[in-house]
Design a protein around this motif. Structure first.
Motif, PDB file in Angstrom:
ATOM      1  N   LEU A 223       0.837  -1.206   0.000  1.00 53.22           N
ATOM      2  CA  LEU A 223       0.000   0.000   0.000  1.00 53.22           C
ATOM      3  C   LEU A 223       0.869   1.253   0.000  1.00 53.22           C
ATOM      4  O   LEU A 223       0.533   2.259   0.619  1.00 53.22           O
ATOM      5  N   ASP A 224       1.981   1.231  -0.715  1.00 54.87           N
ATOM      6  CA  ASP A 224       2.916   2.356  -0.682  1.00 54.87           C
ATOM      7  C   ASP A 224       2.281   3.637  -1.202  1.00 54.87           C
ATOM      8  O   ASP A 224       2.454   4.719  -0.614  1.00 54.87           O
ATOM      9  N   ALA A 225       1.511   3.537  -2.276  1.00 57.29           N
ATOM     10  CA  ALA A 225       0.907   4.748  -2.859  1.00 57.29           C
ATOM     11  C   ALA A 225      -0.122   5.349  -1.900  1.00 57.29           C
ATOM     12  O   ALA A 225      -0.151   6.568  -1.677  1.00 57.29           O
ATOM     13  N   GLN A 226      -0.950   4.492  -1.335  1.00 53.30           N
ATOM     14  CA  GLN A 226      -1.963   4.995  -0.399  1.00 53.30           C
ATOM     15  C   GLN A 226      -1.317   5.569   0.862  1.00 53.30           C
ATOM     16  O   GLN A 226      -1.760   6.609   1.392  1.00 53.30           O
ATOM     17  N   ILE A 227      -0.280   4.911   1.352  1.00 54.22           N
ATOM     18  CA  ILE A 227       0.407   5.386   2.551  1.00 54.22           C
ATOM     19  C   ILE A 227       1.026   6.755   2.305  1.00 54.22           C
ATOM     20  O   ILE A 227       0.965   7.657   3.151  1.00 54.22           O
ATOM     21  N   GLU A 228       1.613   6.936   1.122  1.00 54.19           N
ATOM     22  CA  GLU A 228       2.245   8.223   0.810  1.00 54.19           C
ATOM     23  C   GLU A 228       1.204   9.340   0.766  1.00 54.19           C
ATOM     24  O   GLU A 228       1.424  10.433   1.293  1.00 54.19           O
ATOM     25  N   LEU A 257     -10.970   6.282   5.609  1.00 50.61           N
ATOM     26  CA  LEU A 257     -10.382   5.073   5.025  1.00 50.61           C
ATOM     27  C   LEU A 257     -11.515   4.075   4.795  1.00 50.61           C
ATOM     28  O   LEU A 257     -12.190   3.669   5.733  1.00 50.61           O
ATOM     29  N   TYR A 258     -11.693   3.702   3.530  1.00 50.78           N
ATOM     30  CA  TYR A 258     -12.822   2.852   3.180  1.00 50.78           C
ATOM     31  C   TYR A 258     -12.298   1.597   2.480  1.00 50.78           C
ATOM     32  O   TYR A 258     -11.430   1.668   1.614  1.00 50.78           O
ATOM     33  N   GLY A 259     -12.858   0.437   2.876  1.00 53.35           N
ATOM     34  CA  GLY A 259     -12.453  -0.804   2.236  1.00 53.35           C
ATOM     35  C   GLY A 259     -12.950  -2.000   3.004  1.00 53.35           C
ATOM     36  O   GLY A 259     -13.427  -1.883   4.143  1.00 53.35           O
ATOM     37  N   PRO A 260     -12.844  -3.184   2.427  1.00 53.60           N
ATOM     38  CA  PRO A 260     -13.317  -4.395   3.106  1.00 53.60           C
ATOM     39  C   PRO A 260     -12.428  -4.748   4.293  1.00 53.60           C
ATOM     40  O   PRO A 260     -11.293  -4.269   4.399  1.00 53.60           O
ATOM     41  N   PRO A 261     -12.906  -5.584   5.184  1.00 57.47           N
ATOM     42  CA  PRO A 261     -12.089  -5.983   6.338  1.00 57.47           C
ATOM     43  C   PRO A 261     -10.806  -6.685   5.899  1.00 57.47           C
ATOM     44  O   PRO A 261     -10.799  -7.465   4.936  1.00 57.47           O
ATOM     45  N   GLY A 262      -9.721  -6.349   6.617  1.00 61.16           N
ATOM     46  CA  GLY A 262      -8.450  -7.015   6.354  1.00 61.16           C
ATOM     47  C   GLY A 262      -7.600  -6.382   5.286  1.00 61.16           C
ATOM     48  O   GLY A 262      -6.557  -6.948   4.909  1.00 61.16           O
ATOM     49  N   CYS A 263      -7.992  -5.200   4.782  1.00 56.86           N
ATOM     50  CA  CYS A 263      -7.196  -4.580   3.716  1.00 56.86           C
ATOM     51  C   CYS A 263      -6.117  -3.651   4.263  1.00 56.86           C
ATOM     52  O   CYS A 263      -5.365  -3.065   3.488  1.00 56.86           O
ATOM     53  N   THR A 266      -6.811  -0.264   9.521  1.00 59.45           N
ATOM     54  CA  THR A 266      -6.423  -0.015  10.912  1.00 59.45           C
ATOM     55  C   THR A 266      -4.909   0.081  11.058  1.00 59.45           C
ATOM     56  O   THR A 266      -4.393   0.917  11.817  1.00 59.45           O
ATOM     57  N   LEU A 267      -4.187  -0.743  10.336  1.00 58.80           N
ATOM     58  CA  LEU A 267      -2.719  -0.681  10.382  1.00 58.80           C
ATOM     59  C   LEU A 267      -2.221   0.674   9.888  1.00 58.80           C
ATOM     60  O   LEU A 267      -1.282   1.258  10.455  1.00 58.80           O
ATOM     61  N   ILE A 268      -2.836   1.190   8.813  1.00 59.08           N
ATOM     62  CA  ILE A 268      -2.416   2.494   8.297  1.00 59.08           C
ATOM     63  C   ILE A 268      -2.673   3.575   9.343  1.00 59.08           C
ATOM     64  O   ILE A 268      -1.819   4.453   9.573  1.00 59.08           O
ATOM     65  N   ALA A 269      -3.841   3.531   9.996  1.00 55.89           N
ATOM     66  CA  ALA A 269      -4.150   4.545  11.011  1.00 55.89           C
ATOM     67  C   ALA A 269      -3.148   4.488  12.150  1.00 55.89           C
ATOM     68  O   ALA A 269      -2.684   5.529  12.641  1.00 55.89           O
ATOM     69  N   PHE A 293      -8.758  13.280  13.503  1.00 55.94           N
ATOM     70  CA  PHE A 293      -9.641  12.119  13.416  1.00 55.94           C
ATOM     71  C   PHE A 293      -9.437  11.424  12.091  1.00 55.94           C
ATOM     72  O   PHE A 293      -9.433  12.044  11.021  1.00 55.94           O
ATOM     73  N   ILE A 294      -9.268  10.110  12.177  1.00 53.02           N
ATOM     74  CA  ILE A 294      -9.212   9.267  10.988  1.00 53.02           C
ATOM     75  C   ILE A 294     -10.372   8.306  11.082  1.00 53.02           C
ATOM     76  O   ILE A 294     -10.411   7.432  11.967  1.00 53.02           O
ATOM     77  N   ASN A 295     -11.357   8.441  10.227  1.00 52.74           N
ATOM     78  CA  ASN A 295     -12.553   7.624  10.249  1.00 52.74           C
ATOM     79  C   ASN A 295     -12.321   6.408   9.382  1.00 52.74           C
ATOM     80  O   ASN A 295     -11.949   6.523   8.196  1.00 52.74           O
ATOM     81  N   ILE A 296     -12.582   5.229   9.942  1.00 54.92           N
ATOM     82  CA  ILE A 296     -12.332   3.978   9.234  1.00 54.92           C
ATOM     83  C   ILE A 296     -13.659   3.277   9.021  1.00 54.92           C
ATOM     84  O   ILE A 296     -14.411   3.049   9.968  1.00 54.92           O
TER      85      ILE A 296
END
Length: 297
Positions: A223-228, A257-263, A266-269, A293-296
């Motif tokens: 997830l390098d692009a999203q993390i950046e 942050l939107y996506g299915p479980p396990g993607c 939470t780790l990114i947050a 606030f980071i909404n997941i």
């Protein structure tokens, strides 16, 4: 000296008297039995009269109690309606300040009500003389507002209500000492302007980090692009506030942050929190900075 004829007459009279006494003596048992029967009959009548008397006494007591109950009900129904109020202050002379029908009044307490146990925000019942006769708990309903800032006195809170309307409210006694943070939802009594309850926000509380996590960007793969993108959007406004202010660039208030479980949401947050905490601590010192606030989902 009595003659023979006189003596004979006396003897005859005595004999007749003896016969009369003997007849009476013979009748005595029958009279005794008759008297005993009459006595038993009288005792039976007396017992019956006593039972009737007790029954009448019991009926009379029931009637008196029923009349007393009816009198109490009539008195209750004839009393004027009681008013409700909210306690907004307590005074040293054992009086309290009550807000009722839009009026703030200083009223007295019934002797059975403990002045010390009566909290601000509690609901009370007032009689026709506007004295407190009953204490109740606070209302369970009210307006939901969002805390923005706790004042220096620790009692007043700047909150935001509907249509982003700001107002300063006071904490009720039951809420004083509770940790109030920016963004917390609180229940407000609009009549008294008292904050009565801190409302739980599961969607936020579950993601609230009391401690800085030990997850870093290197622990996340793919997830390098999203993390950046996320790191730039979150970290740059904190680390370069002067540049943002100079160029009048609005800093985002949060990220979804939107996506299915396990993607990896939470780790990114957690990684963002870790990186941002370290960089802000190096720049401005530990514990400084603003909340974010980071909404997941």
């Amino acid at each position: 000296m009595a003659t023979e004829s006189e003596l004979s007459e006396q003897v005859h009279l005595l004999g007749e008297e003896i016969e009369h006494l003997r007849s009476r003596l013979a009748e005595a048992p029958r009279r005794v039995r008759s008297l005993e029967e009459r006595l038993l009959e009288t005792k039976g009548q007396l017992s019956k009269a006593v039972a009737q008397n007790e029954k009448l006494s019991y009926t009379l007591r029931e009637a008196r109690e029923h009349i007393a109950t009816l009198r109490d009900e009539v008195d209750k129904l004839s009393q004027p309606p009681s008013a409700y109020g909210v306690v907004v202050g307590k005074n040293d002379d054992r009086t309290i300040d009550v807000l009722t029908s839009g009026r703030k009044m200083r009223v007295s307490l019934h002797p059975d009500i403990d002045h010390e146990m009566l909290d601000r925000g509690a609901e009370v019942v007032l009689n026709e003389s506007m004295n407190v006769v009953m204490a109740r708990t606070s209302e369970v309903t009210g307006e939901v507002v969002t805390a923005r800032q706790v004042m220096d006195d620790g009692v007043r809170v700047l909150v935001v209500g509907r249509a982003d309307e700001e107002r300063v409210c006071e904490l009720a006694d039951g809420l004083r000492g509770t940790l109030i943070r920016s963004g917390d939802h609180l229940r407000l009594d609009p009549r008294s302007n008292l904050l009565l309850e801190k409302l739980a926000r599961p969607e936020v509380e579950d993601l609230l980090l009391e401690e800085v996590p030990d997850i870093s960007y290197t622990d996340i793969g793919g997830l390098d692009a999203q993390i950046e993108e996320i790191a730039d959007a979150v970290e740059l406004p904190f680390l370069h506030q002067d540049l943002f202010a100079e160029h009048r660039l609005p800093a985002p208030k949060g990220i979804l942050l939107y996506g299915p479980p396990g993607c990896g949401k939470t780790l990114i947050a957690k990684a963002v929190a870790n990186s941002l905490a370290k960089k802000v601590a190096e720049k401005v010192g530990e514990g400084k900075g603003r909340s974010y606030f980071i909404n997941i989902k």
